[in-house]
Scaffold this motif. Structure first.
Motif, PDB file in Angstrom:
ATOM      1  N   GLN A 107     -47.403 -32.312 -34.133  1.00 14.13           N
ATOM      2  CA  GLN A 107     -48.209 -32.162 -35.348  1.00 14.13           C
ATOM      3  C   GLN A 107     -47.641 -31.088 -36.278  1.00 14.13           C
ATOM      4  O   GLN A 107     -47.594 -31.279 -37.486  1.00 14.13           O
ATOM      5  CB  GLN A 107     -49.667 -31.842 -35.000  1.00 14.13           C
ATOM      6  CG  GLN A 107     -50.597 -31.886 -36.197  1.00 14.13           C
ATOM      7  CD  GLN A 107     -50.759 -33.299 -36.748  1.00 14.13           C
ATOM      8  OE1 GLN A 107     -51.198 -34.189 -36.035  1.00 14.13           O
ATOM      9  NE2 GLN A 107     -50.411 -33.510 -38.012  1.00 14.13           N
ATOM     10  N   ALA A 108     -47.190 -29.966 -35.720  1.00 13.03           N
ATOM     11  CA  ALA A 108     -46.642 -28.902 -36.570  1.00 13.03           C
ATOM     12  C   ALA A 108     -45.387 -29.371 -37.312  1.00 13.03           C
ATOM     13  O   ALA A 108     -45.178 -29.014 -38.478  1.00 13.03           O
ATOM     14  CB  ALA A 108     -46.335 -27.658 -35.735  1.00 13.03           C
ATOM     15  N   VAL A 109     -44.568 -30.187 -36.665  1.00 11.55           N
ATOM     16  CA  VAL A 109     -43.372 -30.726 -37.319  1.00 11.55           C
ATOM     17  C   VAL A 109     -43.793 -31.667 -38.444  1.00 11.55           C
ATOM     18  O   VAL A 109     -43.289 -31.583 -39.570  1.00 11.55           O
ATOM     19  CB  VAL A 109     -42.467 -31.454 -36.304  1.00 11.55           C
ATOM     20  CG1 VAL A 109     -41.284 -32.112 -37.012  1.00 11.55           C
ATOM     21  CG2 VAL A 109     -41.990 -30.492 -35.221  1.00 11.55           C
ATOM     22  N   ALA A 110     -44.724 -32.567 -38.146  1.00 13.90           N
ATOM     23  CA  ALA A 110     -45.214 -33.495 -39.174  1.00 13.90           C
ATOM     24  C   ALA A 110     -45.819 -32.727 -40.339  1.00 13.90           C
ATOM     25  O   ALA A 110     -45.556 -33.046 -41.511  1.00 13.90           O
ATOM     26  CB  ALA A 110     -46.235 -34.460 -38.569  1.00 13.90           C
ATOM     27  N   ASP A 111     -46.598 -31.705 -40.035  1.00 13.68           N
ATOM     28  CA  ASP A 111     -47.222 -30.902 -41.096  1.00 13.68           C
ATOM     29  C   ASP A 111     -46.169 -30.228 -41.978  1.00 13.68           C
ATOM     30  O   ASP A 111     -46.324 -30.166 -43.200  1.00 13.68           O
ATOM     31  CB  ASP A 111     -48.147 -29.841 -40.501  1.00 13.68           C
ATOM     32  CG  ASP A 111     -49.406 -30.424 -39.881  1.00 13.68           C
ATOM     33  OD1 ASP A 111     -49.710 -31.624 -40.103  1.00 13.68           O
ATOM     34  OD2 ASP A 111     -50.087 -29.672 -39.152  1.00 13.68           O
ATOM     35  N   CYS A 114     -44.647 -32.889 -44.258  1.00 14.29           N
ATOM     36  CA  CYS A 114     -45.636 -33.307 -45.266  1.00 14.29           C
ATOM     37  C   CYS A 114     -45.857 -32.208 -46.304  1.00 14.29           C
ATOM     38  O   CYS A 114     -46.029 -32.508 -47.492  1.00 14.29           O
ATOM     39  CB  CYS A 114     -46.946 -33.697 -44.590  1.00 14.29           C
ATOM     40  SG  CYS A 114     -46.842 -35.242 -43.657  1.00 14.29           S
ATOM     41  N   ALA A 115     -45.828 -30.952 -45.881  1.00 13.37           N
ATOM     42  CA  ALA A 115     -46.005 -29.845 -46.825  1.00 13.37           C
ATOM     43  C   ALA A 115     -44.817 -29.736 -47.776  1.00 13.37           C
ATOM     44  O   ALA A 115     -44.985 -29.380 -48.949  1.00 13.37           O
ATOM     45  CB  ALA A 115     -46.191 -28.529 -46.067  1.00 13.37           C
ATOM     46  N   ARG A 116     -43.625 -30.063 -47.291  1.00 20.18           N
ATOM     47  CA  ARG A 116     -42.446 -29.999 -48.159  1.00 20.18           C
ATOM     48  C   ARG A 116     -42.461 -31.098 -49.225  1.00 20.18           C
ATOM     49  O   ARG A 116     -41.994 -30.911 -50.327  1.00 20.18           O
ATOM     50  CB  ARG A 116     -41.176 -30.098 -47.303  1.00 20.18           C
ATOM     51  CG  ARG A 116     -39.884 -30.282 -48.058  1.00 20.18           C
ATOM     52  CD  ARG A 116     -39.678 -29.191 -49.106  1.00 20.18           C
ATOM     53  NE  ARG A 116     -38.696 -29.557 -50.088  1.00 20.18           N
ATOM     54  CZ  ARG A 116     -38.919 -30.226 -51.230  1.00 20.18           C
ATOM     55  NH1 ARG A 116     -40.120 -30.652 -51.553  1.00 20.18           N
ATOM     56  NH2 ARG A 116     -37.933 -30.480 -52.055  1.00 20.18           N
ATOM     57  N   TRP A 117     -43.005 -32.262 -48.891  1.00 23.92           N
ATOM     58  CA  TRP A 117     -43.095 -33.381 -49.835  1.00 23.92           C
ATOM     59  C   TRP A 117     -44.570 -33.786 -49.971  1.00 23.92           C
ATOM     60  O   TRP A 117     -44.977 -34.871 -49.543  1.00 23.92           O
ATOM     61  CB  TRP A 117     -42.243 -34.559 -49.361  1.00 23.92           C
ATOM     62  CG  TRP A 117     -40.783 -34.327 -49.552  1.00 23.92           C
ATOM     63  CD1 TRP A 117     -40.086 -34.519 -50.705  1.00 23.92           C
ATOM     64  CD2 TRP A 117     -39.845 -33.834 -48.593  1.00 23.92           C
ATOM     65  NE1 TRP A 117     -38.765 -34.190 -50.518  1.00 23.92           N
ATOM     66  CE2 TRP A 117     -38.590 -33.764 -49.230  1.00 23.92           C
ATOM     67  CE3 TRP A 117     -39.937 -33.449 -47.253  1.00 23.92           C
ATOM     68  CZ2 TRP A 117     -37.443 -33.318 -48.576  1.00 23.92           C
ATOM     69  CZ3 TRP A 117     -38.791 -33.006 -46.608  1.00 23.92           C
ATOM     70  CH2 TRP A 117     -37.566 -32.939 -47.273  1.00 23.92           C
ATOM     71  N   PRO A 118     -45.405 -32.915 -50.562  1.00 20.46           N
ATOM     72  CA  PRO A 118     -46.855 -33.172 -50.594  1.00 20.46           C
ATOM     73  C   PRO A 118     -47.245 -34.377 -51.442  1.00 20.46           C
ATOM     74  O   PRO A 118     -48.347 -34.898 -51.278  1.00 20.46           O
ATOM     75  CB  PRO A 118     -47.423 -31.874 -51.178  1.00 20.46           C
ATOM     76  CG  PRO A 118     -46.302 -31.290 -51.974  1.00 20.46           C
ATOM     77  CD  PRO A 118     -45.046 -31.670 -51.233  1.00 20.46           C
ATOM     78  N   HIS A 119     -46.379 -34.832 -52.311  1.00 23.01           N
ATOM     79  CA  HIS A 119     -46.684 -35.998 -53.150  1.00 23.01           C
ATOM     80  C   HIS A 119     -46.504 -37.317 -52.398  1.00 23.01           C
ATOM     81  O   HIS A 119     -46.842 -38.369 -52.924  1.00 23.01           O
ATOM     82  CB  HIS A 119     -45.812 -35.982 -54.407  1.00 23.01           C
ATOM     83  CG  HIS A 119     -44.348 -36.106 -54.121  1.00 23.01           C
ATOM     84  ND1 HIS A 119     -43.609 -35.063 -53.609  1.00 23.01           N
ATOM     85  CD2 HIS A 119     -43.502 -37.147 -54.268  1.00 23.01           C
ATOM     86  CE1 HIS A 119     -42.351 -35.468 -53.459  1.00 23.01           C
ATOM     87  NE2 HIS A 119     -42.262 -36.720 -53.844  1.00 23.01           N
TER      88      HIS A 119
END
Length: 188
Positions: A107-111, A114-119
């Motif tokens: 989950q931390a990797v996915a997060d 996702c945070a780097r490409w929030p769009h």
């Protein structure tokens, strides 16, 4: 670097579910391929073709035309800040026409991705803003097939896997092609 199991080519002919010119950020888990092989014994049609066992971090990612050397560098740089993850696959998630094995340790990797490409919403937002990382075992399964899948896979669990890299793959008219591999910073 720990032993990661055999590498599996990503050039098998796909079944056309993903549109061409799509890309995805995935963590391949070749150690989990025996789970997909067990599912294929129930019905080969249940297993997604074209990729080995994997966890999707961002699918769809960017159109292939938007993948640049800068994007490649950003993927590599972000992956290099994250530790490798060693974990056990042990549970099932079953929903209508779907069977998966959750991988909450990712989950931390996915997060982070996702945070780097929030769009970019994972799965186009179909499963919420923060879907649980998982290895899809079967799609399109009837209730009876899902039960058979669970019965075939259960004896193979728990299964230790190591997530040590992120792959950027691109869908072509025939298959998924590996664009780049971005290793994590360190082994667990």
């Amino acid at each position: 670097m720990p032993e990661h199991g055999g590498e599996v080519a990503m050039t098998a002919v796909g079944e056309g579910r993903a549109p061409e010119d799509r890309s995805a950020l995935v963590i391949t888990l070749p150690m989990a391929n025996p789970l997909l092989e067990a599912v294929a014994e129930v019905s080969p049609a249940l297993v997604r073709k074209g990729l080995p066992a994997h966890v999707s971090l961002l699918y769809p990612f960017l159109p292939a035309a938007e993948l640049t050397a800068d994007v490649d560098a950003e993927v590599r740089d972000l992956a290099a800040t994250l530790p490798a993850v060693e974990t056990d696959l042990k549970d099932f998630v079953m929903a209508p026409r779907f069977v998966a094995v959750p991988v909450p340790a990712l989950q931390a990797v996915a997060d982070a991705f996702c945070a780097r490409w929030p769009h970019i919403a994972p799965y186009g937002g179909r499963f919420g803003e923060r879907p649980e990382p998982h290895v899809t075992l079967a799609t399109g399964a009837t209730d009876e097939e899902a039960e058979l899948v669970r019965d075939r896979v259960r004896p193979l669990l728990p299964l230790r896997v190591v997530a040590w890299r992120v792959d950027l793959v691109v869908r072509t008219d025939r298959d998924w092609r590996l664009r780049l591999t971005a290793p994590f910073a360190a082994s667990p």
